[in-house]
Design a protein around this motif. Structure first.
Motif, short mmCIF file in Angstrom:
data_model
loop_
_atom_site.label_atom_id
_atom_site.label_comp_id
_atom_site.label_asym_id
_atom_site.label_seq_id
_atom_site.Cartn_x
_atom_site.Cartn_y
_atom_site.Cartn_z
N UNK A 1 52.73 78.07 92.87
CA UNK A 1 53.96 77.44 93.34
C UNK A 1 54.35 76.33 92.37
N UNK A 2 55.63 76.29 92.02
CA UNK A 2 56.14 75.32 91.05
C UNK A 2 57.21 74.47 91.71
N UNK A 3 57.00 73.16 91.70
CA UNK A 3 57.96 72.24 92.30
C UNK A 3 59.31 72.36 91.61
N UNK A 4 60.35 72.61 92.38
CA UNK A 4 61.68 72.79 91.81
C UNK A 4 62.23 71.51 91.20
N UNK A 5 61.72 70.36 91.65
CA UNK A 5 62.25 69.09 91.17
C UNK A 5 61.57 68.61 89.89
N UNK A 6 60.24 68.73 89.82
CA UNK A 6 59.54 68.15 88.67
C UNK A 6 58.71 69.15 87.86
N UNK A 7 58.69 70.42 88.30
CA UNK A 7 57.98 71.45 87.54
C UNK A 7 56.48 71.46 87.71
N UNK A 8 55.94 70.60 88.57
CA UNK A 8 54.50 70.56 88.80
C UNK A 8 54.03 71.85 89.46
N UNK A 9 52.94 72.42 88.93
CA UNK A 9 52.41 73.67 89.46
C UNK A 9 51.21 73.41 90.36
N UNK A 10 51.14 74.16 91.44
CA UNK A 10 50.00 74.10 92.34
C UNK A 10 49.64 75.52 92.75
N UNK A 11 48.49 75.65 93.43
CA UNK A 11 47.98 76.95 93.82
C UNK A 11 47.85 77.04 95.34
N UNK A 12 48.18 78.19 95.88
CA UNK A 12 47.93 78.48 97.29
C UNK A 12 47.03 79.70 97.37
N UNK A 13 45.96 79.59 98.14
CA UNK A 13 45.06 80.71 98.41
C UNK A 13 45.05 80.92 99.92
#
Length: 215
Positions: free
Chosen positions: A49-61
């Protein structure tokens, strides 16, 4: 990223670009923590998942209940299930298409690409690789161009990853050690074409390069 409720998942979809990157069958005895709050004991999804505002990426499992909700919200048909076991798990439903090798019915796999994809998925399972690591980047390219033979450099890169992360044994040996508790499908563990590529690897000038096969 926590995604326990339907409301939270809707918030994530509204504020993040959600992309499914893997759908994997757990081996016998394995469990995974779900970001939706439960313990996963069967098949599960990994999303980037990539934050639409700042481009930060995270993971969901997450397990299949949360995964199906995400897939519905992003209008995605779901990824094929990588299931190396005989008659084990998998939903076989929309959002959980069963396919031992991740094989698409629409596109014919190149046989080398198929072996490399299976090897990559085994590495992901065995070392519990994360989506922001090189093995997932190679997986994406092999999957996207599945009807074409992968570049030898891609095979070499996976061979290197195996050597660094599965120390002291080949991928085949690591898989064989899992057979005691798992009824593994032999066709998911055939890497002869990859070994041949590594054995006959040459550099850009055409000079032979001696590399120990790790498949």
């Amino acid at each position: 990223m926590e995604c326990r409720s339907e409301e939270k998942r809707q918030y994530i979809v509204d504020n993040y670009n959600v992309v499914p990157v893997a759908h994997i069958q757990l081996l016998n005895g394995q469990t995974k923590h779900s970001d939706a709050g439960q313990t996963i004991e069967n098949d599960y999804y990994i999303f980037e998942v990539t934050n639409k505002a700042n481009g930060k990426k995270e993971i969901i499992q997450c397990g299949m209940t949360a995964a199906r909700d995400f897939l519905k919200k992003i209008n995605h048909e779901g990824l094929p299930l990588f299931n190396p076991l005989h008659g084990e798990g998998g939903t076989g439903k929309k959002g959980g298409k069963t396919s031992g090798s991740g094989e698409s019915k629409e596109v014919k796999w190149n046989p080398v690409a198929k072996q490399l994809f299976n090897a990559i998925m085994w590495v992901i399972i065995i070392i519990d690789a994360k989506p922001d690591t090189p093995i997932f980047g190679i997986r994406e390219k092999v999957w996207k161009f599945k009807s074409y033979e992968p570049f030898p450099s891609q095979v070499k890169a996976v061979n290197t990853i195996i050597g660094k992360n599965i120390v002291g044994k080949t991928l085949t040996k690591a898989i064989d050690e899992l057979r005691h508790d798992n009824d593994i499908r032999d066709e998911m563990c055939q890497f002869g074409k990859l070994v041949d590529i590594i054995t006959h690897y040459v550099d850009k000038e055409g000079n032979a390069v001696e590399i120990e096969p790790k498949f």
